[in-house]
Design a protein around this motif. Sequence first.
Motif, mmCIF file in Angstrom:
data_model
loop_
_atom_site.group_PDB
_atom_site.id
_atom_site.type_symbol
_atom_site.label_atom_id
_atom_site.label_comp_id
_atom_site.label_asym_id
_atom_site.label_seq_id
_atom_site.Cartn_x
_atom_site.Cartn_y
_atom_site.Cartn_z
ATOM 1 N N ARG A 104 0.832 -1.202 0.000
ATOM 2 C CA ARG A 104 0.000 0.000 0.000
ATOM 3 C C ARG A 104 0.871 1.258 0.000
ATOM 4 O O ARG A 104 2.016 1.232 0.449
ATOM 5 N N PRO A 105 0.312 2.372 -0.468
ATOM 6 C CA PRO A 105 1.043 3.641 -0.348
ATOM 7 C C PRO A 105 1.213 4.010 1.125
ATOM 8 O O PRO A 105 0.255 3.946 1.902
ATOM 9 N N LEU A 106 2.414 4.342 1.513
ATOM 10 C CA LEU A 106 2.686 4.766 2.886
ATOM 11 C C LEU A 106 3.589 5.987 2.852
ATOM 12 O O LEU A 106 4.536 6.052 2.068
ATOM 13 N N THR A 107 3.296 6.934 3.708
ATOM 14 C CA THR A 107 4.118 8.133 3.829
ATOM 15 C C THR A 107 4.655 8.231 5.244
ATOM 16 O O THR A 107 4.218 7.503 6.149
ATOM 17 N N VAL A 108 5.592 9.150 5.441
ATOM 18 C CA VAL A 108 6.103 9.377 6.788
ATOM 19 C C VAL A 108 4.979 9.859 7.696
ATOM 20 O O VAL A 108 4.905 9.482 8.874
ATOM 21 N N THR A 109 4.084 10.648 7.148
ATOM 22 C CA THR A 109 2.948 11.124 7.944
ATOM 23 C C THR A 109 2.074 9.961 8.383
ATOM 24 O O THR A 109 1.610 9.916 9.543
ATOM 25 N N ASP A 110 1.829 9.008 7.480
ATOM 26 C CA ASP A 110 1.052 7.823 7.847
ATOM 27 C C ASP A 110 1.716 7.067 8.992
ATOM 28 O O ASP A 110 1.051 6.641 9.947
ATOM 29 N N MET A 111 3.006 6.893 8.890
ATOM 30 C CA MET A 111 3.735 6.141 9.910
ATOM 31 C C MET A 111 3.786 6.907 11.227
ATOM 32 O O MET A 111 3.659 6.320 12.300
ATOM 33 N N ALA A 112 3.962 8.214 11.153
ATOM 34 C CA ALA A 112 3.983 9.024 12.366
ATOM 35 C C ALA A 112 2.624 8.997 13.062
ATOM 36 O O ALA A 112 2.538 8.920 14.297
#
Length: 315
Positions: free
Chosen positions: A222-230
């Motif tokens: 899936r698309p994941l960003t640093v914001t998603d992980m944070a």
Amino acid sequence: MPTVVLPTAGDLLHFELGVAYEIFGNPPREATEGWYDVLLCGPGPVRIGPFTVEPDHGLDRVATADTVIVPACADVDVPPPPELVEAVRAAHEAGARVASLCTGAFVLGAAGLLDGRRATTHWAHAAELAARHPLAVVDPDVLYTDNGSVLTAAGKAAAVDLCLHLIHLDHGAAVANSVARRLVMSPHRSGGQAQFVGTPVQARGDHRLADLLAWAQQRLDRPLTVTDMAREAHTSPRHLGRQFRAVVGQTPMQWLLTQRVRRAQELLEATDESIETVALATGMGTATTLRRQFKRIVGIPPAAYRNSFRSAGPA
């Protein structure tokens, strides 16, 4: 006749010693003249695995060699014998070409021969070599390095690569190819040792990012960003970046990209899925992106990797 000396001091591994002795001690038919005189030099009989090796000469003979090839050390936590280090240093100062196989690089490092030079060793010990010898430029991805008078090889099979390279330098491609055929291997392998590094696993599961890393690894498609992980970690992107650098030594996106490529390696080894399907399954999006990132991190294209590491049947 040029002399090739194999020092047999300290706690050694028999594979690298045997490989060097086999390659340099047996001239092919194409080598009509000037082959090597191979000598084992050490302070006395030494036990290497199940074998006992009797040296031809003492360590003082090392300093008169044309080429010195240092076999692998069995335990990098044990400092190499001072007399071995001094003999290797003296040989280099006298004009010898000095090469190390696998963890033999730690002997060259102790002799000061890696300072300011590019070097490698087995990928599992590259970080320790760099930490112990900070003036060396340690490259954990290549199969071998050549600085002219100082050469280093990565682990096991890369010892063969470096030995063939030395024969190529001394006797040309035809002779090196003949030796490679006798060994039933390619005279030159594509890529570096990055393609052989196992999938990174956290040594401990109780660090502060353990739950987040597991969460992300389950969502590589899936698309994941640093914001998603944070957001998942209940922290800010900036603080998460600091945590990642402290725990895994990478930024969140560098770590995520590495995990996607490692997952692609698993799929290429164990399934018949197309490159396009593997790209989607690892969150790369397109085959073009997968090929670019895979080549950058692993050192060879996905198709070449699959050809080299394909399992006997699909998982």
